[in-house]
Design a protein around this motif. Structure first.
Motif, PDB file in Angstrom:
ATOM      1  N   MET A 115      10.451  -1.208 -19.486  1.00 21.03           N
ATOM      2  CA  MET A 115       9.108  -1.809 -19.529  1.00 21.03           C
ATOM      3  C   MET A 115       8.385  -1.766 -18.191  1.00 21.03           C
ATOM      4  SD  MET A 115      10.399  -5.045 -21.752  1.00 21.03           S
ATOM      5  CE  MET A 115       8.873  -5.808 -22.280  1.00 21.03           C
ATOM      6  N   GLY A 116       8.957  -1.092 -17.222  1.00 19.32           N
ATOM      7  CA  GLY A 116       8.318  -0.996 -15.906  1.00 19.32           C
ATOM      8  C   GLY A 116       9.144  -1.708 -14.857  1.00 19.32           C
ATOM      9  N   ARG A 117       8.682  -1.613 -13.629  1.00 23.42           N
ATOM     10  CA  ARG A 117       9.425  -2.206 -12.526  1.00 23.42           C
ATOM     11  C   ARG A 117       9.276  -3.722 -12.523  1.00 23.42           C
ATOM     12  NH1 ARG A 117      10.135   2.110  -8.778  1.00 23.42           N
ATOM     13  NH2 ARG A 117       9.134   3.897  -9.721  1.00 23.42           N
ATOM     14  N   VAL A 118      10.356  -4.401 -12.216  1.00 18.74           N
ATOM     15  CA  VAL A 118      10.329  -5.855 -12.200  1.00 18.74           C
ATOM     16  C   VAL A 118       9.320  -6.362 -11.165  1.00 18.74           C
ATOM     17  CG1 VAL A 118      11.711  -7.887 -11.696  1.00 18.74           C
ATOM     18  CG2 VAL A 118      12.675  -6.052 -13.069  1.00 18.74           C
ATOM     19  N   ASP A 119       9.211  -5.655 -10.050  1.00 15.94           N
ATOM     20  CA  ASP A 119       8.245  -6.049  -9.012  1.00 15.94           C
ATOM     21  C   ASP A 119       6.810  -5.989  -9.508  1.00 15.94           C
ATOM     22  OD1 ASP A 119      10.357  -6.198  -7.333  1.00 15.94           O
ATOM     23  OD2 ASP A 119       9.926  -4.349  -6.246  1.00 15.94           O
ATOM     24  N   ASP A 120       6.565  -5.230 -10.538  1.00 13.71           N
ATOM     25  CA  ASP A 120       5.205  -5.055 -11.049  1.00 13.71           C
ATOM     26  C   ASP A 120       4.889  -5.983 -12.225  1.00 13.71           C
ATOM     27  OD1 ASP A 120       4.667  -3.055  -9.214  1.00 13.71           O
ATOM     28  OD2 ASP A 120       5.220  -1.428 -10.563  1.00 13.71           O
ATOM     29  N   VAL A 121       5.876  -6.781 -12.666  1.00 17.22           N
ATOM     30  CA  VAL A 121       5.653  -7.652 -13.823  1.00 17.22           C
ATOM     31  C   VAL A 121       4.519  -8.641 -13.541  1.00 17.22           C
ATOM     32  CG1 VAL A 121       6.701  -9.568 -15.140  1.00 17.22           C
ATOM     33  CG2 VAL A 121       7.956  -7.432 -14.817  1.00 17.22           C
ATOM     34  N   LEU A 122       3.661  -8.855 -14.545  1.00 17.73           N
ATOM     35  CA  LEU A 122       2.548  -9.800 -14.408  1.00 17.73           C
ATOM     36  C   LEU A 122       2.956 -11.145 -15.000  1.00 17.73           C
ATOM     37  CD1 LEU A 122       1.295  -6.817 -14.710  1.00 17.73           C
ATOM     38  CD2 LEU A 122      -0.776  -7.982 -15.394  1.00 17.73           C
ATOM     39  N   ASN A 123       2.381 -12.204 -14.437  1.00 15.29           N
ATOM     40  CA  ASN A 123       2.687 -13.515 -14.975  1.00 15.29           C
ATOM     41  C   ASN A 123       1.381 -14.172 -15.424  1.00 15.29           C
ATOM     42  OD1 ASN A 123       3.747 -15.989 -15.586  1.00 15.29           O
ATOM     43  ND2 ASN A 123       5.190 -15.949 -13.861  1.00 15.29           N
ATOM     44  N   VAL A 124       1.087 -14.054 -16.717  1.00 10.91           N
ATOM     45  CA  VAL A 124      -0.194 -14.509 -17.243  1.00 10.91           C
ATOM     46  C   VAL A 124       0.029 -15.731 -18.127  1.00 10.91           C
ATOM     47  CG1 VAL A 124      -2.236 -13.844 -18.584  1.00 10.91           C
ATOM     48  CG2 VAL A 124      -1.027 -12.121 -17.230  1.00 10.91           C
ATOM     49  N   SER A 125      -0.513 -16.854 -17.717  1.00 14.18           N
ATOM     50  CA  SER A 125      -0.371 -18.107 -18.478  1.00 14.18           C
ATOM     51  C   SER A 125       1.082 -18.355 -18.872  1.00 14.18           C
ATOM     52  CB  SER A 125      -1.222 -18.067 -19.750  1.00 14.18           C
ATOM     53  OG  SER A 125      -2.548 -17.739 -19.437  1.00 14.18           O
TER      54      SER A 125
END
Ligand code: ATP
Ligand code: MG
Length: 645
Positions: A515-525
């Motif tokens: 699902m992509g790099r962990v460093d790039d994960v977004l945290n939305v609500s």
């Protein structure tokens, strides 16, 4: 903090392997399952069998010595990579088979049979020895994608010198840093290389790099482009002159299984490049095994891995894996759009390439250029097509299968890293149905899990951190000169497992989607969103060719979604409509707050989207951090003046 990543994209398509392909495939589903189970239950037997297919001057005493986090494979065995990649085939009477079909950007074609390649490598090994290079010395290779790069690697391997390839697109300071970090004594370069028709002054770059790299004592210079260069007497030697004087007899040196084969600096998507160290025996066994299995290699295949030898994909699946298998590789020196976006298809048609292995960035560029271009060519020689380097968006996957694969070739999406050395996750073609955007099942001996930061497994369908729970033969041994960084980065994050740095989820069939790099994960609500799924939703809109998403700090939501999109040629992007599209595809949560319509995305020199700079653009900050691995830094400057919509 929760470590789970929300799964928002629902991709239900599943494509059965074509009957013809399956009938003659190396592995059926049953064979895979049986061997995979054995590789975990009885690794000694499994890996001994795999290693016995290669030549050892001395057999190993022990398959694996594991002192977490350090592994030694095929302990006390002695072998030689070049011997296994060349001599073994020539001695078995396969010397007349083509090893390399090379095409220059200018259209020149050169081929080498195994016997010819062996002679060249023996000569080059003699040249290295005559320059005083010994087993254990480091040699930096800064060459265009010409046959001499393959010859250099194999010559180093033959005498036990550790090679460190620096991509020829890298700048003076990046080259100097890498020479210094590896403490190389010899640099192999060329007068100049060609890139998109222009000459890159490699020797002049090397001269400047040498000024700040005191370990460097000698340079071996290939005359590629007829460029005027300065040769420093006593330090610089022309490749062709040295080769002309060198003998064609050379005995491959028996080397310890754990002898360092190469150092390779990662592409730098996430930070300061790390020198990844690979050794001989385990890497060799993994590459021999995975190339045969994943590409379903047949004797008459022509395998084209389009990656430059400056990246691990080129090391593993242009050079070592195919040659260990006695296969024929296609190598093309230049850019995919030289003279136009039809170049790859022209090469496939003329040389009858049967296996194509390329990257999502290229596939998205081809999509953007339009179907009519590949449709003009006869691609019927292809029987298998693959992808590596980034998550491939399901729509790009479907396009690749339909337009390039003629709805006939299986598509393999292969997940692995510089650190893993060889392919870790994929869907073996012919054995299993494939799912667009999903890498699939573990290779033999690979034991993946999706976990939280405490190491607890998450449930099926849930996103988490991708880890590997046991060592594998081609794993990195350390970070060159920085074992502490090795321990901390890979084995120190989550207890007792290798942490890959990527997020993933596993479905009820056991297929893993990265699902992509962990460093790039977004945290939305409070929801953690991987980049791949939102980007895939954006790319599934007909007006969008390519997309990158990042988070921007937001008072209410914590972070909000910011999207950078590249329009499909001939389309304009309507931001309101695109927001709706994303909301419809994967939910309102992922709806971008801001959309930047870009003319290019910032990428590493290996073609990967670099999101850490986009985060700074989205937040309206100054660009900080190492931009040396960016392909074109001006892309960022343009984005900083682009209005968000
Ligand atoms: P750095 O580690 O310096 O940031 P990098 O990770 O880009 O650089 P590589 O080792 O070339 O260097 O790339 C490996 C990474 O590429 C993986 O960790 C993953 O993020 C991504 N990747 C590679 N293949 C795939 C794939 N098939 N699907 C999804 N992601 C992939
Ligand atoms: Mg990485």
């Amino acid at each position: 903090m929760s470590d789970k990543i929300d799964a928002v994209l629902h991709e239900e398509r599943s494509i059965a392997p074509p009957t013809d392909f399956a009938r003659s495939a190396r592995y059926s589903a049953e064979q895979y399952r049986e061997l995979y189970a054995q590789s975990l239950a009885d690794p000694d037997t499994f890996w001994s069998k795999a290693a016995d297919e290669l030549h050892w001057f001395r057999r190993w005493d022990q398959v694996l010595d594991w002192q977490e986090p350090h592994a030694r494979w095929f302990v006390n065995g002695q072998t030689n990579m070049a011997y296994n990649a060349l001599d073994r085939h020539v001695q078995a009477g396969r010397g007349d088979k083509r090893a390399i079909v090379w095409e220059g950007e200018d259209g020149e074609v050169r081929t080498y049979t195994y016997a010819e390649l062996l002679r060249e490598v023996q000569r080059a090994a003699n040249v290295l020895e005559s320059l005083g290079v010994k087993a254990g010395d480091r040699v930096t290779v800064y060459l265009p994608l010409i046959p001499e790069v393959v010859i250099s690697l194999l010559a180093c391997a033959r005498i036990g010198a550790t090679h460190s390839v620096v991509f020829a697109g890298f700048s003076v300071s990046a080259l100097a840093d890498r020479i210094e970090n590896a403490q190389s004594r010899l640099l192999i370069t060329a007068d100049a290389g060609y890139r998109r028709g222009a000459q890159v002054p490699l020797k002049a770059n090397a001269d400047r790099a040498a000024e700040s790299a005191p370990s460097l004592q000698q340079m071996l210079v290939v005359a590629r482009a007829g460029a005027a260069v300065e040769m420093e007497p006593g330090r610089d030697v022309w490749w062709h002159e040295a080769m002309a004087q060198a003998g064609t007899e050379h005995q491959a040196v028996p080397l310890d299984s754990e002898h360092p084969l190469f150092v390779l600096y990662t592409s730098g998507s996430t930070g300061k490049p790390k020198g990844i160290l690979h050794t001989t025996g385990g890497y060799m066994v993994s590459l021999h095994l995975t190339t045969g299995a994943v590409f379903d290699l047949k004797d008459d295949d022509l395998l084209w891995c389009t990656a430059d030898v400056g990246w691990v994909t080129g090391h593993s699946y242009t050079v070592y894996g195919p040659l260990l298998n006695g296969a024929t590789v296609m190598i093309y020196e230049g850019a995919p759009n030289q003279p136009d976006w039809g170049r790859y298809w022209d090469i496939i048609q003329r040389h009858k390439v049967s296996i194509l292995y390329t990257a999502p960035t290229a596939i998205r560029s081809f999509m953007r250029a339009g179907d009519e271009i590949p449709e003009r060519f006869d691609l019927s020689s292809l029987r298998l097509i693959g992808s590596v380097g980034e998550p491939i968006n399901p729509e790009a996957w479907m396009w690749y299968r339909r337009v390039i694969g003629g709805d006939r070739c299986p598509v393999i999406d292969t997940w692995w890293q510089t650190e893993t050395g060889s392919i870790m996750l994929t869907t073996l073609p012919g054995a299993f149905p494939s799912k667009p955007g999903t890498a699939g099942l573990p290779m033999f001996g690979v034991d993946p899990a999706i976990v939280t930061r405490d190491g607890e497994e998450v449930g099926p369908g849930e996103g988490g951190l991708l880890v590997l729970r046991r060592p594998w033969p081609s794993m990195l041994r350390t970070v060159y000169g920085d074992d502490d960084r090795y321990r901390k980065t890979y084995w120190g994050e989550i207890p007792h497992v290798y942490f890959a740095g990527d997020g993933a989820r596993r479905d009820s069939d056991g297929y893993i989607t990265v699902m992509g790099r962990v460093d790039d994960v977004l945290n939305v609500s409070g929801h953690r969103l991987g980049t791949m799924e939102i980007e895939s939703a954006l790319v599934s809109h007909p007006a969008v060719a390519e997309a990158a998403v990042v988070g921007r700090p937001d008072d209410v939501k914590g972070e909000c979604v910011v999207a950078f999109v590249l329009p499909q040629v001939g389309h304009t992007v309507d931001p309101a409509e695109l927001r709706q599209h994303v909301a419809r595809e994967i939910g309102a949560l992922a709806r971008p707050d801001a959309i930047y319509v870009a003319d290019a995305l910032p990428k590493t020199r290996s073609g990967k989207i670099m999101r850490r700079f986009l985060r700074q653009v989205a937040a309206g900050q100054q660009i900080t951090g190492d931009t040396s691995t960016l392909e074109d830094p001006s892309v960022l400057e343009r984005l900083q003046t682009t209005p968000a919509q």
